[in-house]
Scaffold this motif. Structure first.
Motif, PDB file in Angstrom:
ATOM      1  N   GLY A   1       1.016  -1.177  -0.001  1.00 28.50           N
ATOM      2  CA  GLY A   1       0.132   0.035   0.025  1.00 28.50           C
ATOM      3  C   GLY A   1       0.784   1.292  -0.038  1.00 28.50           C
ATOM      4  N   LYS A   2       1.888   1.423   1.012  1.00 32.76           N
ATOM      5  CA  LYS A   2       2.629   2.539   1.179  1.00 32.76           C
ATOM      6  C   LYS A   2       3.922   2.139   1.815  1.00 32.76           C
ATOM      7  N   VAL A   3       5.024   2.776   1.453  1.00 33.22           N
ATOM      8  CA  VAL A   3       6.337   2.597   1.911  1.00 33.22           C
ATOM      9  C   VAL A   3       7.239   3.723   2.329  1.00 33.22           C
ATOM     10  N   GLN A   4       7.981   3.582   3.367  1.00 34.58           N
ATOM     11  CA  GLN A   4       8.582   4.746   3.642  1.00 34.58           C
ATOM     12  C   GLN A   4      10.206   4.211   3.872  1.00 34.58           C
ATOM     13  N   VAL A   5      11.208   4.608   3.142  1.00 34.14           N
ATOM     14  CA  VAL A   5      12.456   4.184   3.520  1.00 34.14           C
ATOM     15  C   VAL A   5      13.464   5.540   4.039  1.00 34.14           C
ATOM     16  N   VAL A   6      13.971   5.108   5.050  1.00 29.80           N
ATOM     17  CA  VAL A   6      14.880   6.043   5.602  1.00 29.80           C
ATOM     18  C   VAL A   6      16.366   5.354   5.689  1.00 29.80           C
ATOM     19  N   GLY A   7      17.529   5.991   5.223  1.00 31.35           N
ATOM     20  CA  GLY A   7      18.725   5.355   5.313  1.00 31.35           C
ATOM     21  C   GLY A   7      19.306   5.442   3.705  1.00 31.35           C
ATOM     22  N   ASN A   8      20.157   4.534   3.602  1.00 31.05           N
ATOM     23  CA  ASN A   8      21.080   4.522   2.270  1.00 31.05           C
ATOM     24  C   ASN A   8      21.137   3.302   1.671  1.00 31.05           C
TER      25      ASN A   8
ATOM     26  N   GLN B   1       7.571   7.207   0.015  1.00 30.50           N
ATOM     27  CA  GLN B   1       8.560   8.189   0.652  1.00 30.50           C
ATOM     28  C   GLN B   1       9.906   7.714   1.001  1.00 30.50           C
ATOM     29  N   THR B   2      10.837   8.481   0.677  1.00 33.60           N
ATOM     30  CA  THR B   2      12.180   7.996   0.695  1.00 33.60           C
ATOM     31  C   THR B   2      13.047   9.195   1.237  1.00 33.60           C
ATOM     32  N   SER B   3      13.972   8.919   2.119  1.00 35.49           N
ATOM     33  CA  SER B   3      14.917   9.806   2.734  1.00 35.49           C
ATOM     34  C   SER B   3      16.369   9.250   2.758  1.00 35.49           C
ATOM     35  N   GLY B   4      17.124   9.724   2.248  1.00 38.44           N
ATOM     36  CA  GLY B   4      18.589   9.206   2.029  1.00 38.44           C
ATOM     37  C   GLY B   4      19.168   9.201   0.814  1.00 38.44           C
ATOM     38  N   ASN B   5      20.285   8.304   0.435  1.00 36.53           N
ATOM     39  CA  ASN B   5      20.764   8.306  -0.723  1.00 36.53           C
ATOM     40  C   ASN B   5      20.587   6.776  -1.246  1.00 36.53           C
TER      41      ASN B   5
END
Length: 154
Positions: free
Chosen positions: A118-125, A143-147
Motif C-alpha cells: 500500500g505504502k512504503v517509507q524508506v529512511v537510510g541509504n 516516501q524516501t529519505s537518504g541516498n
C-alpha cells in the motif's frame, strides 16, 4: 554527523559484547546499555544529547501496531497478514508475502520484496524495495529519505 558515527561504533561494540553478558557504557552525555533477555535476543539502548535509540537485535515480534523486525544481516520471509511492517537494521534480506498496507524501512543496504504493497517509507541509504502488486489497484505511496534508495515494481 560525527556523533552519529561515534554512536554507531559504540552500538556495534555493545551489541557484539552483549552475548558475553550485560554491558553498560556511560560517558559524559552518552550511555549505552545492553542486556540479553531470556531468549536469544539482546536489548540495546543508546542515549546521547538529542538522540535516543532502542532496539532488540535479531528479533521479530508482532505487536498491536504491526510486525517489527530488528537486526542486522537477517534473511527472513514472513507474512504481513494485513498489518504494518517495521524493519530496523542493516544488510537485511526480507521477503514479505500477503497484504502489506504499510512497510517502513530504517537502515542501510536492505533488500526488501513485498507481494502486495500500500505504502512504503524508506529512511537510510542503499535500500531496495521491490513490490509485485499494489493494493487497491493504485501505485503504492512512496516516501524516501537518504541516498541511493530505490522502490520499484519487480
Amino acid at each position: 554527523m560525527k556523533i552519529q558515527k561515534y554512536l554507531l561504533a559504540v552500538l556495534m561494540f555493545a551489541s557484539a559484547s552483549a552475548y558475553a553478558g550485560d554491558v553498560s557504557i556511560n560517558m559524559p552525555g552518552i550511555s549505552v546499555n545492553t542486556n540479553q533477555n531470556t531468549g536469544a535476543n539482546t536489548n540495546i539502548n543508546v542515549k546521547a544529547p538529542g538522540v535516543s535509540v532502542g532496539a532488540v537485535s535479531g528479533k521479530q515480534a508482532a505487536s498491536a501496531d504491526g510486525l517489527r523486525m530488528n537486526g542486522n544481516d537477517m534473511s527472513k520471509s514472513t507474512q504481513c497478514n494485513g498489518q504494518p511492517v517495521y524493519i530496523q537494521g542493516n544488510g537485511n534480506q526480507i521477503n514479505l508475502s500477503g497484504t502489506c498496507p504499510q512497510v517502513k524501512v530504517n537502515g542501510n543496504d536492505n533488500q526488501i520484496t513485498v507481494a502486495q504493497l500500500g505504502k512504503v517509507q524508506v529512511v537510510g541509504n542503499d535500500n531496495q524495495v521491490k513490490w509485485a502488486q499494489a493494493l487497491n489497484g493504485q501505485e503504492p505511496q512512496v516516501q524516501t529519505s537518504g541516498n541511493d534508495n530505490t522502490v520499484s515494481r519487480r
